[in-house]
Design a protein around this motif. Sequence first.
Motif, PDB file in Angstrom:
ATOM      1  N   PHE A 265      76.920  51.634  33.461  1.00 35.99           N
ATOM      2  CA  PHE A 265      76.252  50.805  34.458  1.00 35.99           C
ATOM      3  C   PHE A 265      76.525  51.304  35.882  1.00 35.99           C
ATOM      4  CE2 PHE A 265      76.580  47.021  31.316  1.00 35.99           C
ATOM      5  CZ  PHE A 265      75.497  47.516  30.616  1.00 35.99           C
ATOM      6  N   VAL A 266      77.741  51.772  36.110  1.00 39.43           N
ATOM      7  CA  VAL A 266      78.097  52.229  37.460  1.00 39.43           C
ATOM      8  C   VAL A 266      77.337  53.502  37.823  1.00 39.43           C
ATOM      9  CG1 VAL A 266      79.972  53.170  38.867  1.00 39.43           C
ATOM     10  CG2 VAL A 266      80.328  51.091  37.542  1.00 39.43           C
ATOM     11  N   ILE A 267      77.082  54.355  36.831  1.00 37.49           N
ATOM     12  CA  ILE A 267      76.332  55.572  37.136  1.00 37.49           C
ATOM     13  C   ILE A 267      74.921  55.209  37.610  1.00 37.49           C
ATOM     14  CG2 ILE A 267      75.256  56.104  34.885  1.00 37.49           C
ATOM     15  CD1 ILE A 267      76.217  59.000  35.280  1.00 37.49           C
ATOM     16  N   GLY A 268      74.368  54.110  37.079  1.00 34.90           N
ATOM     17  CA  GLY A 268      73.083  53.628  37.579  1.00 34.90           C
ATOM     18  C   GLY A 268      73.213  53.030  38.973  1.00 34.90           C
ATOM     19  N   LEU A 269      74.277  52.262  39.190  1.00 32.21           N
ATOM     20  CA  LEU A 269      74.483  51.623  40.489  1.00 32.21           C
ATOM     21  C   LEU A 269      74.578  52.635  41.621  1.00 32.21           C
ATOM     22  CD1 LEU A 269      75.255  49.248  42.366  1.00 32.21           C
ATOM     23  CD2 LEU A 269      77.632  49.648  41.678  1.00 32.21           C
ATOM     24  N   TYR A 270      75.466  53.621  41.460  1.00 30.37           N
ATOM     25  CA  TYR A 270      75.685  54.538  42.566  1.00 30.37           C
ATOM     26  C   TYR A 270      74.609  55.611  42.657  1.00 30.37           C
ATOM     27  CZ  TYR A 270      80.034  52.217  43.488  1.00 30.37           C
ATOM     28  OH  TYR A 270      80.957  51.264  43.808  1.00 30.37           O
ATOM     29  N   LEU A 334      63.984  52.337  36.528  1.00 29.71           N
ATOM     30  CA  LEU A 334      64.322  53.690  36.983  1.00 29.71           C
ATOM     31  C   LEU A 334      63.278  54.697  36.502  1.00 29.71           C
ATOM     32  CD1 LEU A 334      68.186  53.712  36.377  1.00 29.71           C
ATOM     33  CD2 LEU A 334      67.037  53.846  38.595  1.00 29.71           C
ATOM     34  N   TYR A 335      62.931  54.607  35.227  1.00 30.57           N
ATOM     35  CA  TYR A 335      61.951  55.543  34.669  1.00 30.57           C
ATOM     36  C   TYR A 335      60.601  55.405  35.373  1.00 30.57           C
ATOM     37  CZ  TYR A 335      58.562  57.581  31.479  1.00 30.57           C
ATOM     38  OH  TYR A 335      57.517  58.316  30.968  1.00 30.57           O
ATOM     39  N   LEU A 336      60.144  54.167  35.554  1.00 31.04           N
ATOM     40  CA  LEU A 336      58.832  53.947  36.162  1.00 31.04           C
ATOM     41  C   LEU A 336      58.804  54.380  37.630  1.00 31.04           C
ATOM     42  CD1 LEU A 336      57.850  50.513  34.594  1.00 31.04           C
ATOM     43  CD2 LEU A 336      56.853  52.760  34.095  1.00 31.04           C
ATOM     44  N   SER A 337      59.957  54.379  38.297  1.00 27.27           N
ATOM     45  CA  SER A 337      59.985  54.819  39.693  1.00 27.27           C
ATOM     46  C   SER A 337      59.638  56.300  39.812  1.00 27.27           C
ATOM     47  CB  SER A 337      61.363  54.550  40.313  1.00 27.27           C
ATOM     48  OG  SER A 337      62.349  55.445  39.820  1.00 27.27           O
ATOM     49  N   THR A 338      59.902  57.061  38.750  1.00 20.05           N
ATOM     50  CA  THR A 338      59.524  58.475  38.767  1.00 20.05           C
ATOM     51  C   THR A 338      58.049  58.645  38.408  1.00 20.05           C
ATOM     52  OG1 THR A 338      60.090  58.903  36.430  1.00 20.05           O
ATOM     53  CG2 THR A 338      61.867  59.078  38.050  1.00 20.05           C
ATOM     54  N   VAL A 339      57.550  57.812  37.499  1.00 22.75           N
ATOM     55  CA  VAL A 339      56.139  57.879  37.105  1.00 22.75           C
ATOM     56  C   VAL A 339      55.237  57.543  38.292  1.00 22.75           C
ATOM     57  CG1 VAL A 339      54.384  56.884  35.588  1.00 22.75           C
ATOM     58  CG2 VAL A 339      56.685  57.313  34.710  1.00 22.75           C
ATOM     59  N   TRP A 340      55.679  56.572  39.114  1.00 21.34           N
ATOM     60  CA  TRP A 340      54.876  56.104  40.235  1.00 21.34           C
ATOM     61  C   TRP A 340      55.365  56.646  41.579  1.00 21.34           C
ATOM     62  CZ3 TRP A 340      55.518  50.483  38.073  1.00 21.34           C
ATOM     63  CH2 TRP A 340      54.667  50.313  36.980  1.00 21.34           C
ATOM     64  N   SER A 341      56.075  57.754  41.554  1.00 29.01           N
ATOM     65  CA  SER A 341      56.708  58.258  42.776  1.00 29.01           C
ATOM     66  C   SER A 341      55.712  58.619  43.872  1.00 29.01           C
ATOM     67  CB  SER A 341      57.573  59.481  42.453  1.00 29.01           C
ATOM     68  OG  SER A 341      56.789  60.522  41.883  1.00 29.01           O
ATOM     69  N   ALA A 342      54.452  58.886  43.525  1.00 23.79           N
ATOM     70  CA  ALA A 342      53.455  59.254  44.532  1.00 23.79           C
ATOM     71  C   ALA A 342      52.856  58.040  45.228  1.00 23.79           C
ATOM     72  CB  ALA A 342      52.340  60.079  43.889  1.00 23.79           C
ATOM     73  N   ASN A 343      53.135  56.847  44.714  1.00 21.70           N
ATOM     74  CA  ASN A 343      52.581  55.617  45.282  1.00 21.70           C
ATOM     75  C   ASN A 343      53.737  54.750  45.775  1.00 21.70           C
ATOM     76  OD1 ASN A 343      51.679  52.774  45.341  1.00 21.70           O
ATOM     77  ND2 ASN A 343      49.748  53.593  44.564  1.00 21.70           N
ATOM     78  N   THR A 344      53.874  54.588  47.077  1.00 22.19           N
ATOM     79  CA  THR A 344      55.018  53.862  47.640  1.00 22.19           C
ATOM     80  C   THR A 344      55.103  52.437  47.121  1.00 22.19           C
ATOM     81  OG1 THR A 344      54.922  55.183  49.684  1.00 22.19           O
ATOM     82  CG2 THR A 344      56.122  53.099  49.783  1.00 22.19           C
ATOM     83  N   THR A 345      53.975  51.735  47.032  1.00 14.08           N
ATOM     84  CA  THR A 345      53.982  50.340  46.587  1.00 14.08           C
ATOM     85  C   THR A 345      54.473  50.210  45.158  1.00 14.08           C
ATOM     86  OG1 THR A 345      52.157  49.807  48.073  1.00 14.08           O
ATOM     87  CG2 THR A 345      52.591  48.270  46.267  1.00 14.08           C
ATOM     88  N   LEU A 346      53.895  50.993  44.236  1.00 18.42           N
ATOM     89  CA  LEU A 346      54.306  50.925  42.826  1.00 18.42           C
ATOM     90  C   LEU A 346      55.742  51.398  42.653  1.00 18.42           C
ATOM     91  CD1 LEU A 346      51.073  52.167  40.983  1.00 18.42           C
ATOM     92  CD2 LEU A 346      51.947  49.826  41.171  1.00 18.42           C
ATOM     93  N   TYR A 415      66.189  60.166  35.285  1.00 22.59           N
ATOM     94  CA  TYR A 415      66.096  60.033  33.822  1.00 22.59           C
ATOM     95  C   TYR A 415      67.491  59.898  33.203  1.00 22.59           C
ATOM     96  CZ  TYR A 415      61.296  61.779  34.400  1.00 22.59           C
ATOM     97  OH  TYR A 415      59.983  61.952  34.778  1.00 22.59           O
ATOM     98  N   VAL A 416      68.444  60.652  33.720  1.00 27.49           N
ATOM     99  CA  VAL A 416      69.820  60.582  33.203  1.00 27.49           C
ATOM    100  C   VAL A 416      70.410  59.192  33.461  1.00 27.49           C
ATOM    101  CG1 VAL A 416      72.155  61.508  33.410  1.00 27.49           C
ATOM    102  CG2 VAL A 416      70.190  63.059  33.459  1.00 27.49           C
ATOM    103  N   LEU A 417      70.180  58.664  34.657  1.00 23.12           N
ATOM    104  CA  LEU A 417      70.691  57.329  34.977  1.00 23.12           C
ATOM    105  C   LEU A 417      70.096  56.278  34.031  1.00 23.12           C
ATOM    106  CD1 LEU A 417      70.466  57.276  38.909  1.00 23.12           C
ATOM    107  CD2 LEU A 417      72.296  58.162  37.449  1.00 23.12           C
ATOM    108  N   ALA A 418      68.804  56.381  33.763  1.00 24.61           N
ATOM    109  CA  ALA A 418      68.142  55.429  32.870  1.00 24.61           C
ATOM    110  C   ALA A 418      68.727  55.507  31.461  1.00 24.61           C
ATOM    111  CB  ALA A 418      66.636  55.700  32.831  1.00 24.61           C
TER     112      ALA A 418
END
Length: 438
Positions: A265-270, A334-346, A415-418
């Motif tokens: 969990f901490v690896i995701g936090l930091y 975390l995973y979806l933040s990479t999928v939608w990285s080109a769209n600031t809102t998503l 991806y590693v954090l997820a």
Amino acid sequence: MQPSTLQPGAASGGSSSTLEQAAYRKVGWRLIPFLLICYIVAYLDRVNVGFAKLQMLNDLKLSDTVYGLGAGIFFFGYFLFEVPSNVILHKVGARIWIARIMITWGIISGLTMFVTTPTMFYVMRFLLGVAEAGFFPGIILYLTYWYPAERRGSMTAWFMTAVALSGFIGGPVSGWILEDLSGVHGIAGWQWLFLLEALPSIIIGIVVLFYLDDHIHDAKWLSAEEKQLLERNIAAEAAQKDDLPMRQVFSKGRMWAMSLIYFSFVIGLYGVSFWLPTIIKSTGIKDSLTIGLLTAIPYGFAVIAMVLVGWRSDIKRERRWHIAIPALVGAAGLYLSTVWSANTTLAMVALTFATMGIMIVLPLFWSLPTAILSGTAAAAGIAMINSLGNLAGFFGPSLIGYLKDLTHTTNSGIYVLAAFMVLGAIVTLAMPSKLVDK
């Protein structure tokens, strides 16, 4: 923050006496807001390097790998001194030791404004970890002196909202410092950041000496009857726990399993804490103040989620699923933040769910080891789990920095954090429910 929501008795289903409810309400209002402020400034000094990075790397000609290593090396100092620091706190008292921790880390954090080379950056981050070692597990231990297990989940959640609040408050403030104070009196914005955000730690550290009481019997603001009632509750719980020699604490398999959960969990936090400004910047936002304001959004939602889920966990007396489900939500975010990285809102929607999931699991996790340990065993066990778990604070930022330099994107590191968040959920569900659901 209404008294009824802060009141620990609210989580006990109304079974407590009026005197007991009033006593815990008094303890809650006396301790939790102050400890929350202490942790806000602690966490801000620990992770404000994530904002300093927006200017510091260019000024000092540092790579992302150097930044990731420097951000993470904090946790080696933290790891080496965590257990002895917590044992000392248990012996000498929280008041003196927490004050010492806060004052020394404030001084070191402020001096970070003078770094000019990678080596100096590494040294100051390491020393900051040494100075802060024992603060967080010390507070977790301190809460066991005042609250039994069935009341501690929501109180720990309130205390740990400081992590989210530091992001909610610190993001805009840090962005403003970088944007508006850059170059004032010939001092760079990132230097002002380290200086100004160190001062509250020193001031509050001095206040700790006059405000905190080490134990229930030291509290002049409680009546004799209230003290007897609260001490009786703590004694009754302690009689059902293990107060093992430290050697046995370190050899128990469940302590290592809990360390793995916390590491995951901490690896995701930091990973999020140190890289969130950079991730937001990569979506196309360039202005430091705007980045700071946007970082407040995930943390603002996380504060609400932490309190609500912590309260519900206490009501239901259930820990494992209240930890595992948010962990999986965090991984998905975390995973979806990479999928939608080109769209600031998503991307911000995904990062908000990721931050909420990560923040929810952290306070609830501490209901697991504190449900089964007491005394010196609790001091050593909590510190052991926290120190081993916080090594993730080194590996997470360092790994993302290395992979970003290698691939020119943060996606592979995310991806590693997820994956680690999923692992933490699985190991949590493997814990026996009769052991930890209290």
